[in-house]
Design an enzyme around this catalytic site. Structure first.
Site: not given
Ligand SMILES: NC(=O)c1ccc[n+]([C@@H]2O[C@H](COP(=O)([O-])OP(=O)(O)OC[C@H]3O[C@@H](n4cnc5c(N)ncnc54)[C@H](OP(=O)(O)O)[C@@H]3O)[C@@H](O)[C@H]2O)c1
Length: 271
Positions: A9, A63, A90, A155, A159
C-alpha cells in the site's frame, strides 16, 4: 535473496517518489493499493500498471489530512480483502516561509498528513505483519529530519517525528522479523518544491538533486539491510545529516537559517 512483498500500500502514489515506488514494485510483480486525492491520476496509473505488469491494482481516493482518514483507508482495504505486506507512508508536503506569516490551517493540515495519518496507518497495518512475522513499513522522512530548519520549521519538525517514531518501531518489531525503516531523501525531483513554494535559490540548480527513481532504488535495496534509516544521495546529504553531531545546536540552526532565509529577508531573524 531479494524478497519483494506480494501486496503493498503506497500513500501519495499519484506523483513523485510514491509514483516511482508504484512503478518499481509493479515491475517486481507486487500487487498494489494506491492512495492519494487525484482520482484521475490514480485511475490512469492503475490501468497502466495492470496492463504492463499483469498485477492487481486497486485505488483508494482519500484526502489524508481529514480526521478519520486512516480509518477510511483501513476500511477500504478490509473491504478489498487484500493483505498489506509492505506499507509505504509517503504522502507529505511542506510549506516554506516565516512560520507566523504562513497559513495556520495549512500548518495543521501538514501535521495531520505528515504525522497523524502516518501513525494511524502504521497502527492499523503493523499488527498483522507482526502476527505473520513478515512485513515492512517504509516511512518517508527526509534529511530535514536531522536538524531544525528555520523558514521550514513545521515541515522539518514533522520529519524529525517520522525519523524518531520509525526508529523506535524498528527496535520494537525487529524481534518479530518485521522491518520499519525511515527513508530520508535529500532534494528530489518531484512536485514537492513547487508545492512548498521554495524560492529559486533553494530549488534551482541544486547540485545534490536526485531522481525519484534513484531514491526508490536506494529505499528498496535498504529493505534488505538491517538499518533503521536510510539517507539517499551522495556525500552532501551524508554530510548534512551528520552536522548535528559536531556543531552546537544554536550554531547549526543559525547556519541552516541563513541558507533558508528568504531572499528579501534582512537576516535579523537568524540571530
Ligand atoms: N522531493 C523532495 O525534495 C523530498 C525530499 C525529502 C523528503 N520528501 C518527502 O517525500 C514524500 C513524497 O513527496 P514527493 O517529493 O514525491 O512530492 P510530490 O510529487 O508533491 O508528491 C506528494 C504525494 O503526496 C500526495 N498527497 C499530498 N497531499 C495529500 C493529501 N492531503 N492526502 C493524500 N495524499 C496527498 C500527492 O497526491 P495528491 O495530490 O493526488 O493527493 C502526491 O502523490 C513526502 O513525504 C515528502 O515530504 C521529498
Amino acid at each position: 535473496m531479494t524478497h519483494f512483498p506480494a501486496y503493498a500500500l503506497i500513500t501519495g502514489a499519484s506523483s513523485g517518489i510514491g509514483l516511482e515506488f508504484a512503478h518499481q514494485l509493479a515491475a517486481q510483480k507486487t500487487h498494489l493499493i494506491l492512495v492519494a486525492r487525484s482520482s484521475d491520476r490514480l485511475y490512469q496509473l492503475s490501468q497502466e500498471l495492470q496492463t504492463q505488469y499483469d498485477i492487481q491494482v486497486s485505488i483508494i481516493v482519500q484526502d489524508l489530512t481529514l480526521s478519520g482518514a486512516g480509518t477510511e483507508v483501513y476500511k477500504a482495504v478490509q473491504t478489498l480483502g487484500w493483505p498489506v505486506h509492505l506499507l509505504i507512508n509517503n504522502a507529505g508536503f511542506g510549506d516554506y516561509g516565516l512560520f507566523m506569516e504562513r497559513d495556520r490551517l495549512k500548518q495543521l493540515a501538514m501535521i495531520q498528513l505528515n504525522i497523524t495519518a502516518l501513525v494511524d496507518l502504521t497502527h492499523y497495518f503493523l499488527p498483522p505483519m507482526v502476527q505473520r512475522q513478515w512485513g515492512s513499513v517504509i516511512n518517508v522522512a527526509s534529511i530535514a529530519a536531522f536538524q531544525p530548519i528555520p523558514f521550514f520549521s513545521v515541515y522539518a519538525a514533522t520529519k524529525a517525528f517520522v525519523l524518531s517514531f520509525s526508529e523506535s518501531l524498528w527496535a520494537e518489531v525487529r524481534p518479530y522479523g518485521v522491518k520499519v525503516i525511515a527513508l530520508c531523501p535529500g532534494p528530489t525531483a518531484s512536485n514537492f518544491m513547487e508545492i512548498a513554494q521554495f524560492p529559486d535559490h533553494l530549488s534551482k540548480n541544486n547540485p545534490s538533486l536526485e531522481s525519484a527513481e534513484q531514491v526508490v532504488r536506494t529505499a528498496l535495496a535498504a529493505l534488505q539491510s538491517d538499518s533503521a534509516n536510510v539517507v539517499t544521495g551522495g556525500w552532501i546529504n551524508q554530510f548534512i545529516v551528520n552536522l548535528s553531531r559536531f556543531l552546537p545546536r544554536e550554531l547549526l540552526v543559525s547556519i541552516v537559517g541563513k541558507q533558508f532565509q528568504p531572499p528579501s529577508s534582512n537576516g535579523s531573524s537568524s540571530h
